[in-house]
Design an enzyme around this catalytic site. Structure first.
Site, mmCIF file in Angstrom:
data_model
loop_
_atom_site.group_PDB
_atom_site.id
_atom_site.type_symbol
_atom_site.label_atom_id
_atom_site.label_comp_id
_atom_site.label_asym_id
_atom_site.label_seq_id
_atom_site.Cartn_x
_atom_site.Cartn_y
_atom_site.Cartn_z
ATOM 1 N N LYS A 157 0.924 -1.199 -0.133
ATOM 2 C CA LYS A 157 0.032 0.043 0.008
ATOM 3 C C LYS A 157 0.939 1.127 -0.020
ATOM 4 C CE LYS A 157 -3.736 -2.685 0.775
ATOM 5 N NZ LYS A 157 -4.868 -2.885 -0.173
HETATM 6 C C1 LIG Z 1 -1.029 -7.877 2.332
HETATM 7 C C2 LIG Z 1 -1.858 -7.791 1.153
HETATM 8 N N1 LIG Z 1 -2.012 -8.717 0.382
HETATM 9 C C3 LIG Z 1 -2.911 -8.538 -0.691
HETATM 10 C C4 LIG Z 1 -4.215 -7.561 -0.449
HETATM 11 C C5 LIG Z 1 -5.235 -7.500 -1.760
HETATM 12 O O1 LIG Z 1 -4.867 -6.587 -2.546
HETATM 13 P P1 LIG Z 1 -6.222 -5.994 -3.360
HETATM 14 O O2 LIG Z 1 -7.141 -5.472 -2.198
HETATM 15 O O3 LIG Z 1 -5.598 -4.756 -4.126
HETATM 16 O O4 LIG Z 1 -6.877 -7.101 -4.094
HETATM 17 C C6 LIG Z 1 -4.278 -6.710 0.607
HETATM 18 C C7 LIG Z 1 -5.120 -5.693 0.960
HETATM 19 O O5 LIG Z 1 -5.943 -5.207 0.008
HETATM 20 C C8 LIG Z 1 -3.164 -6.780 1.738
HETATM 21 O O6 LIG Z 1 -3.094 -5.759 2.622
HETATM 22 N N1 LIG Z 2 -6.499 -5.127 2.227
HETATM 23 C C1 LIG Z 2 -6.731 -3.758 2.267
HETATM 24 C C2 LIG Z 2 -8.452 -3.553 2.049
HETATM 25 C C3 LIG Z 2 -8.711 -2.355 1.488
HETATM 26 O O1 LIG Z 2 -8.033 -2.334 0.187
HETATM 27 P P1 LIG Z 2 -7.922 -1.132 -0.769
HETATM 28 O O2 LIG Z 2 -6.732 -1.321 -1.666
HETATM 29 O O3 LIG Z 2 -9.202 -0.740 -1.541
HETATM 30 O O4 LIG Z 2 -7.528 0.264 0.134
HETATM 31 C C4 LIG Z 2 -6.387 -3.312 3.773
HETATM 32 O O5 LIG Z 2 -5.330 -3.961 4.010
HETATM 33 O O6 LIG Z 2 -6.937 -2.279 4.234
#
Ligand SMILES: Cc1ncc(COP(=O)(O)O)c(C=O)c1O
Ligand SMILES: N[C@@H](CCOP(=O)(O)O)C(=O)O
Length: 464
Positions: A112
């Protein structure tokens, strides 16, 4: 560049507009009117660029006239200067076919940060011209929360309210959010699931009482700027593995579908991508949608991969829109039906378009732990359980040995020490740069999963 809503009824905006708006006013998600195109020659010319310069080249067409190239370059250098690895997102080889793209070298140890470090700077730049503060309201299953808070804490023109499901994030994830003492940071533990929190956040964007006095913004991947920044690392990895002369597949641990959708965008810009593998845990709505055309909400399960304990996957709407030929009226009707029935049978045209690029695989807890063991015993790598879901899927679905498969390593293993211990018996140590999370005082409010209670709390606490 102009941006349109997937539901067709919201104003068309420029990049600055979509960055500050988040969710479109018709409930849809913004997408660029068209995909910028990079020829093979243009892609080949990107080889060897440092990460932050590659980011400028890939993002400039999306940013359009909202920033000059020099301004964008300055923001990218500042954002990626905060990463602890000189390569920003290093690529690690596991065996002859499999690679890990480490996306966790930012300040909060998850992928993120790659987008949110930059988004914090976009906010700072664009908000300079505004009178009212931006009230950011977000939902997190653990990682977005801390990355967003670290990107926004202490900024003058913004305040952040972050909702997380009580007891359903790891202790380290919770402390990374709740120990931040800046006055513009507000954490709320919701007695419910991530889906409850996310639904409340989306509803707030359409709440006339709230939006009459607050300018609401988003840090979740409903915000286009999040996905745009994530497109860069698909190019970065593929270029190192021979693109544009060789195709590459990616396996992506998936929850809200933002990360893997960024891969789809890269492919539509001209990057030769063989397959995008959507890897899910027991919350397998996306695997069912891609394999069987059945996007139906199931029970929300708590797993050893809590960040992916998601049912309603925001960005799947963007893919459904693309896959129906960008028919906003048809998509809006489909999403309305989904909102009431919680089921969405895909149209055959959508199923075919999705099958052309995406595959899906689900990992059980045992398979997740086994993938962690394989990475450690056979390749000497300690990986987190979310990454392991991706690696399991990569190994299960990779058939053509000539195509390298990159698994996105989305979190640092130390964020999930229990799963690491269970899988390989090792205590994963937190890098020193996160500080002593256990010595700091936590600050958060616990509220019921009740929309009015949460809305009223935010309304009362927000600075105007
Ligand atoms: C460590 C981790 N891996 C994978 C994901 C999944 O990613 P996305 O929500 O972009 O599909 C998340 C949260 O979104 C996450 O925090
Ligand atoms: N896994 C995410 C969930 C939110 O996803 P986002 O990519 O839409 O912000 C988290 O860690 O909060």
């Amino acid at each position: 560049m102009r941006y349109v809503s997937t539901r067709g009824q919201a104003p068309v905006l420029d990049f600055e507009g979509v960055t500050l708006t988040g969710l479109a006013s018709d409930g849809g998600l913004y997408l660029p009117q068209e995909w910028p195109q990079f020829s093979r020659e243009e892609i080949a010319a990107l080889r060897g660029l440092p990460y932050s310069e590659l980011a400028v080249r890939i993002m400039a067409p999306f940013v359009g006239e909202s920033l000059t190239e020099a301004e964008l370059r300055d923001l990218c250098q500042r954002a990626y200067g905060n990463f602890s690895h000189a390569a920003t997102t290093p690529l690690v080889q596991l065996d002859e076919q499999h690679w890990l793209l480490e996306l966790f070298h930012g300040p909060t140890l998850a992928f993120k940060d790659v987008a949110l470090q930059l988004l914090g700077l976009f906010f700072e730049t664009f908000l300079d011209k505004r009178e009212r503060p931006l009230t950011i309201i977000g939902a997190t299953s653990g990682d977005t929360g801390s990355a967003a808070i670290h990107a926004v804490a202490g900024r003058e023109n913004a305040q952040i309210f972050m909702l997380h499901p009580e007891g359903r994030v790891s202790e380290i994830q919770r402390r990374q959010m709740t120990t931040v003492s800046a006055a513009n940071v507000h954490n709320i533990a919701i007695a419910g699931s991530f889906d409850d929190a996310q639904a409340m956040v989306k509803r707030m964007f359409a709440d006339e009482v709230l939006t009459a006095t607050l300018d609401i913004g988003a840090v979740n991947s409903i915000n286009w700027a999040r996905l745009m920044a994530q497109v860069v690392y698909y190019f970065y990895a593929a270029l190192q593995l021979g693109a544009p002369d060789r195709k590459v597949s990616f396996s992506v641990p998936t929850g809200n579908f933002g990360d893997v959708f960024a891969g789809y965008v890269a492919a539509h810009m001209g990057l030769p991508v063989e397959r995008l593998i959507v890897a899910t845990n027991k919350n397998d709505i996306l695997a069912r949608a891609i394999r069987d055309g059945d996007y139906s909400v199931g029970e929300s399960h708590a797993t050893i991969t809590p960040s992916m304990d998601i049912q309603v996957s925001s960005n799947f709407e963007r893919l459904l829109f693309e896959a129906n030929g960008r028919d906003a009226a048809a998509l809006a009707a489909q999403m309305d039906e989904f909102a009431s029935s919680k089921t969405l049978p895909l149209e055959s045209v959508q199923r075919e378009a999705i099958a052309a690029m995406f595959s899906a695989e689900r990992a059980t807890p045992e398979e997740t732990l086994a993938a962690m063991r394989w990475a450690h015993e056979s390749c000497g790598e300690v990986i987190d359980p979310h990454t392991a879901v991706g690696l399991h899927a990569a190994r299960a679905l990779a058939t053509d040995a000539a195509v390298p498969v990159v698994t996105l390593a989305t979190a640092h293993p130390a964020k999930f020490p229990d799963a690491v211990k269970q899988a390989i018996g090792i205590e994963a140590a937190l890098p020193a740069r996160v500080g002593d999370l256990f010595a700091l005082e936590e600050r958060f409010e616990t509220l019921p999963a009740d929309y009015d209670a949460v809305r009223d709390y935010i309304s009362a606490k927000a600075t105007r």
